[in-house]
Design an enzyme around this catalytic site. Sequence first.
Site, PDB file in Angstrom:
ATOM      1  N   TRP A 105      -3.020 -15.568  37.651  1.00 58.34           N
ATOM      2  CA  TRP A 105      -4.164 -15.456  36.704  1.00 58.34           C
ATOM      3  C   TRP A 105      -4.536 -16.458  35.980  1.00 58.34           C
ATOM      4  O   TRP A 105      -5.774 -16.411  35.751  1.00 58.34           O
ATOM      5  CB  TRP A 105      -3.701 -14.151  35.731  1.00 58.34           C
ATOM      6  N   ASP A 174      -4.784 -14.942  27.559  1.00 56.06           N
ATOM      7  CA  ASP A 174      -4.692 -13.546  28.218  1.00 56.06           C
ATOM      8  C   ASP A 174      -3.386 -12.864  28.268  1.00 56.06           C
ATOM      9  O   ASP A 174      -2.390 -13.421  28.588  1.00 56.06           O
ATOM     10  CB  ASP A 174      -4.905 -13.874  29.850  1.00 56.06           C
ATOM     11  N   LYS A 198      -1.335  -2.061  31.338  1.00 57.85           N
ATOM     12  CA  LYS A 198       0.148  -2.294  31.168  1.00 57.85           C
ATOM     13  C   LYS A 198       0.642  -1.861  30.208  1.00 57.85           C
ATOM     14  O   LYS A 198       1.609  -0.879  30.004  1.00 57.85           O
ATOM     15  CB  LYS A 198       0.116  -3.884  31.355  1.00 57.85           C
TER      16      LYS A 198
END
Length: 364
Positions: A105, A174, A198
């Site tokens: 990511w 993030d 999530k």
Amino acid sequence: MQAVHRIHNFNAGPAALPLPVLEEIKASFLDFQGTGMSIVEMSHRSKEFEAVLNDAVARTRRLLKLDSRYHVTFLQGGATLQFAMIPMNFLADRRSADYVNTGTWSTNAIKEARVLNKPVRVAASSEDRQFTYIPQNVAFSPEAVYAHITSNNTIRGTQWARFPETGGVPLVADMSSDFMSRPFDPAPFGLVYAGAQKNIGPAGVTMVIVREDLLARVPEQLPVMLKYTTYTAKNSLYNTPPCFAIYAVQLVLKWLEETVGGLEKMAAVNQAKAARVYGVIDASNGFYRGTAEPASRSQMNVTFRLQSEALEKQFLEEAVKNGLGGLKGHRSVGGCRASIYNAVPQAAVDALADYMEAFARQRG
Ligand SMILES: Cc1ncc(COP(=O)(O)O)c(C=O)c1O
């Protein structure tokens, strides 16, 4: 009444949501607060929906102890759109930003900045050891506009235990896979973003928390949906927002505040859950092998291998038969992964730990 079939859900995202939240959604779905309409059937400018949105913002502020410099906004496009929006909004004047590369990511975030031809620098990387650790003592450039990190690496199962010192450069994080899982001091952060799917809700909405001073960098000429100022100026209601996802987020935040009792309590529960699974791995005499270096282990995504892919396949198949789902590792790395986000209860983790011990006894 027939009992609803529910498994112990260890999916990495979209992932388990708190059962009381799902039950409340179900109960209110046809008639939201006596309106005779579902939340998905009413105007985003209705007083009922605005109250939902404002409550989600207020709860976020309280849970994270945000002061008035921080704006809480809801965007679409996932965390992936943030990879592009951050450099677009903050690097218009050709100044540079620093990135720490801790896996897929972060790599994608760096790639997107470069697609836009922005001058970003990789200040540190853990690629040399397959992203199995979090770099320490990173030297950030004092010239950087921001320092970007991925607080929890969903695929490799690593997490920043303590956030890095940046010498005053605003941190941009993030937090998609550990947002609201633990308290943190917001002061060093210029921007925090998290795809909801999530820890805080269903897919379809991304929460972005941005500090006022960084908004001065946003160029006027960007397309309206790609500017943070559009969302901060209009309370995320410039156009139609993802109403249902925001509603679900509001309920998850209410559960966090009122049922769990806040982020300190949530963090304690999450630590106990993670300790249980890592405990089984570490006591297994190598039957299970954790893939992250111990000091960098994630409290959210426990990644591990067995001695062979054949054994992993059996482990995963029998897990499903035992009511344990979502334990397959990310397709890019293989192996196994137990995602134990906020909504995964201790009982599910206990069931997983018992299953892992029993499987190791039979096959070890
Ligand atoms: C840490 C992290 N960042 C970004 C992403 C990509 O998020 P999205 O699918 O919301 O764009 C994910 C998805 O799993 C993730 O775990």
